[in-house]
Motif scaffolding. Structure first.
Motif, mmCIF file in Angstrom:
data_model
loop_
_atom_site.group_PDB
_atom_site.id
_atom_site.type_symbol
_atom_site.label_atom_id
_atom_site.label_comp_id
_atom_site.label_asym_id
_atom_site.label_seq_id
_atom_site.Cartn_x
_atom_site.Cartn_y
_atom_site.Cartn_z
ATOM 1 N N GLU A 216 0.830 -1.207 0.000
ATOM 2 C CA GLU A 216 0.000 0.000 0.000
ATOM 3 C C GLU A 216 0.863 1.256 0.000
ATOM 4 N N LYS A 217 2.015 1.201 0.680
ATOM 5 C CA LYS A 217 2.916 2.359 0.707
ATOM 6 C C LYS A 217 3.650 2.519 -0.615
ATOM 7 N N ALA A 218 3.967 1.411 -1.243
ATOM 8 C CA ALA A 218 4.702 1.454 -2.524
ATOM 9 C C ALA A 218 3.726 1.726 -3.657
ATOM 10 N N ASN A 219 3.056 2.878 -3.586
ATOM 11 C CA ASN A 219 1.907 3.166 -4.444
ATOM 12 C C ASN A 219 2.242 4.060 -5.632
ATOM 13 N N ASP A 220 3.444 3.928 -6.153
ATOM 14 C CA ASP A 220 3.844 4.698 -7.334
ATOM 15 C C ASP A 220 4.766 3.821 -8.190
ATOM 16 N N ILE A 221 5.102 4.288 -9.376
ATOM 17 C CA ILE A 221 6.058 3.542 -10.183
ATOM 18 C C ILE A 221 7.465 3.808 -9.666
ATOM 19 N N ALA A 222 8.392 2.955 -10.023
ATOM 20 C CA ALA A 222 9.767 3.042 -9.537
ATOM 21 C C ALA A 222 10.561 4.089 -10.312
ATOM 22 N N PRO A 223 11.592 4.646 -9.678
ATOM 23 C CA PRO A 223 12.538 5.455 -10.452
ATOM 24 C C PRO A 223 13.320 4.554 -11.402
ATOM 25 N N THR A 224 14.054 5.163 -12.311
ATOM 26 C CA THR A 224 14.818 4.389 -13.275
ATOM 27 C C THR A 224 15.840 3.492 -12.580
ATOM 28 N N ILE A 225 15.800 2.209 -12.892
ATOM 29 C CA ILE A 225 16.765 1.258 -12.335
ATOM 30 C C ILE A 225 18.094 1.431 -13.055
ATOM 31 N N VAL A 226 19.160 1.544 -12.285
ATOM 32 C CA VAL A 226 20.491 1.786 -12.842
ATOM 33 C C VAL A 226 21.320 0.520 -12.699
ATOM 34 N N GLY A 227 21.677 -0.082 -13.819
ATOM 35 C CA GLY A 227 22.431 -1.333 -13.773
ATOM 36 C C GLY A 227 23.889 -1.162 -13.425
ATOM 37 N N GLY A 228 24.437 0.028 -13.713
ATOM 38 C CA GLY A 228 25.851 0.254 -13.419
ATOM 39 C C GLY A 228 26.754 -0.451 -14.409
ATOM 40 N N SER A 229 28.035 -0.514 -14.086
ATOM 41 C CA SER A 229 29.018 -1.107 -14.985
ATOM 42 C C SER A 229 30.130 -1.764 -14.187
ATOM 43 N N LYS A 230 31.047 -2.403 -14.902
ATOM 44 C CA LYS A 230 32.174 -3.056 -14.252
ATOM 45 C C LYS A 230 33.134 -2.048 -13.629
ATOM 46 N N LYS A 231 33.017 -0.782 -14.017
ATOM 47 C CA LYS A 231 33.899 0.245 -13.451
ATOM 48 C C LYS A 231 33.532 0.569 -12.007
ATOM 49 N N HIS A 232 32.297 0.249 -11.626
ATOM 50 C CA HIS A 232 31.830 0.597 -10.291
ATOM 51 C C HIS A 232 31.524 -0.667 -9.496
ATOM 52 N N GLY A 233 31.313 -0.494 -8.208
ATOM 53 C CA GLY A 233 31.233 -1.616 -7.282
ATOM 54 C C GLY A 233 30.017 -2.500 -7.441
ATOM 55 N N GLY A 234 29.511 -3.006 -6.321
ATOM 56 C CA GLY A 234 28.424 -3.968 -6.352
ATOM 57 C C GLY A 234 27.106 -3.355 -6.745
ATOM 58 N N ALA A 235 26.070 -4.162 -6.655
ATOM 59 C CA ALA A 235 24.754 -3.755 -7.130
ATOM 60 C C ALA A 235 24.019 -2.937 -6.080
ATOM 61 N N ASP A 236 23.522 -1.764 -6.476
ATOM 62 C CA ASP A 236 22.508 -1.061 -5.706
ATOM 63 C C ASP A 236 21.605 -0.341 -6.683
ATOM 64 N N LEU A 237 20.595 0.360 -6.190
ATOM 65 C CA LEU A 237 19.532 0.858 -7.062
ATOM 66 C C LEU A 237 19.739 2.271 -7.564
ATOM 67 N N GLY A 238 20.966 2.799 -7.502
ATOM 68 C CA GLY A 238 21.185 4.081 -8.139
ATOM 69 C C GLY A 238 21.784 5.145 -7.255
ATOM 70 N N PRO A 239 21.915 6.376 -7.790
ATOM 71 C CA PRO A 239 22.521 7.485 -7.057
ATOM 72 C C PRO A 239 21.640 7.973 -5.919
ATOM 73 N N THR A 240 22.120 8.980 -5.209
ATOM 74 C CA THR A 240 21.469 9.454 -3.979
ATOM 75 C C THR A 240 20.016 9.850 -4.193
ATOM 76 N N ARG A 241 19.740 10.610 -5.255
ATOM 77 C CA ARG A 241 18.361 11.047 -5.488
ATOM 78 C C ARG A 241 17.443 9.852 -5.693
ATOM 79 N N ALA A 242 17.923 8.853 -6.447
ATOM 80 C CA ALA A 242 17.120 7.652 -6.676
ATOM 81 C C ALA A 242 16.889 6.891 -5.373
ATOM 82 N N LYS A 243 17.914 6.841 -4.538
ATOM 83 C CA LYS A 243 17.759 6.126 -3.258
ATOM 84 C C LYS A 243 16.680 6.782 -2.390
#
Length: 423
Positions: A216-243
């Motif tokens: 019920e709280k997750a009542n909107d669409i998601a921000p753009t999912i950022v896959g990242g690249s091999k240049k950067h570390g492990g998996a997370d869901l994006g930059p500060t604004r996206a978080k």
């Protein structure tokens, strides 16, 4: 009469988002080319009948576009498609464009000269639609016209096609003019489901008691999912604004979970998403768009996060197929859109032009400093010759800096130097 499947060659195929969508739209893969071995493994696992090759798509030892050109006993490929690398254009990056060793957009366009496909589909990030790349876009359109194609760009939102995510993609479609007259961009398919509606079955799969309240709280669409690249570390869901946007939806964006929440789990912000959940937000499902990702978690996340949502690819594929089969109404296209009038003026003149001459040719009301800024942007992708005369400074358009397949291009050295970090 049943329509016959159309043949597609897909470059920079990734883990199969566009491939699956095009397959659902009625295209059969003649070939798929991808650099990343993990993504190749996923493609081969899901479609062992496809010819999938791994390596640099611009390396003739990996595949030769001339092998797929029309000739005696060979009909042209119906569609050349691809999601060429986005870092050269991404807003979050340096926007190096034509001077980025990962840039393959202009190279992909040049393959139309060799292969002569009936249609071309290339997609990239929204950054390519920005003023920074107006000259680049103009060059692409002009080059396609020289090759005998009519083409248009369009910014499409994944959420308009049933994907629970804000994921704008900048799409180029080109065809021979006689076919392009029947091309219609796909219409929005209705309101997208929310994150909660999309993920509730997966969030509750282990019996988490907080799943309904969370949905019920997750009542909107998601921000753009950022896959990242091999240049950067492990998996997370994006930059500060996206978080922050994820936190508002009750999702902890600092990493990817191994499994859905257990019955009594409690969270400060909310649960993390699993790779399966991220895939669901990208448009994969257990029915029409069923797909299995191979490899470890971080690799899975990158494969999923960097993909083109299958429902969007399907919608565009259906539109292209309808145009090639001419099963739609004919329409008029405004194909003379000037993305960069300054580029056009310099290109058409072919010689040095002063600021006053450029302004007269373009009919743009620009102050001198604004014209200089626009030319400076243009110079990032093209060589600009400058003549500082006694009366006024003059400018002349030089060569395009992008890699088009040249054997002596700096791209080869840069690519080989950074190959292990390119994804």
């Amino acid at each position: 009469m049943t329509e016959q499947p159309l043949r597609v060659i897909e470059i920079c195929a990734g883990a199969g988002g566009q491939a699956l969508g095009l397959e659902q739209a009625g295209f059969e893969h003649e070939l798929a080319v991808e650099l990343d071995q993990n993504a190749v493994n996923t493609l081969r696992h899901n479609r062992p009948q496809w010819k999938v090759v791994q390596g640099d798509v611009a390396d003739l030892s990996v595949w030769d576009p001339a092998d797929y050109a029309p000739g005696p006993g060979r009909f042209p490929i119906d569609l050349l498609a691809g999601g060429v690398p986005c870092p050269p254009f991404t807003i979050a990056g340096k926007q190096l464009g034509a001077t980025d060793e990962r840039d393959l957009f202009a190279w992909a366009v040049e393959q139309a000269r060799t292969m002569k496909p009936r249609a071309l589909l290339l997609e990239n990030v929204r950054g390519l639609s920005m003023p920074r790349f107006a000259g680049y876009r103009q060059h692409v359109l002009d080059r396609l016209q020289e090759l005998g194609y009519a083409a248009e760009w369009r910014l499409l939102q994944a959420s308009h096609f049933g994907v629970a995510q804000l994921r704008p993609r900048f799409v180029l479609v080109a065809m021979e003019p006689a076919d392009f007259a029947y091309f219609h961009w796909p219409e929005p398919a209705g309101e997208a489901p929310t994150v909660g509606e999309t993920l509730l079955p997966l969030m509750s799969i282990n019996g988490w008691r907080g799943a309904e309240e969370w949905a019920e709280k997750a009542n909107d669409i998601a921000p753009t999912i950022v896959g990242g690249s091999k240049k950067h570390g492990g998996a997370d869901l994006g930059p500060t604004r996206a978080k922050r946007a994820w936190a508002d939806l009750g999702v902890d964006a600092l990493g990817i979970a191994n499994h859905a929440p257990n019955p009594d789990d409690e969270f400060l912000v909310g649960p993390k998403l699993t790779c399966e959940m991220v895939a669901r937000l990208q448009g994969w499902d257990d029915n029409e768009f069923k797909w299995i990702f191979t490899g470890k978690k971080t690799s899975n996340y990158r494969q999923i996060g960097n993909a083109f949502p299958p429902p969007v690819a399907k919608a565009i594929g259906i539109a292209i197929r309808a145009a090639l089969n001419r099963t739609t109404d004919r329409r008029e296209h405004d194909l003379d859109t000037a993305h960069d009038p300054i580029y056009r003026a310099l290109r058409d003149n072919g010689d040095f032009m002063t600021a006053a001459q450029i302004i007269r040719a373009t009919k743009l009301a620009l102050e001198p400093h604004e014209l200089e800024r626009r030319i400076a942007l243009l110079s990032r992708d093209f060589y600009i010759n400058i003549c500082n005369g006694k009366a006024a400074t003059a400018y002349k358009l030089g060569q395009f800096k992008a890699f088009l397949g040249q054997e002596d291009h700096v791209r080869h050295e840069q690519f080989n130097q950074h190959r292990t970090k390119i994804s």
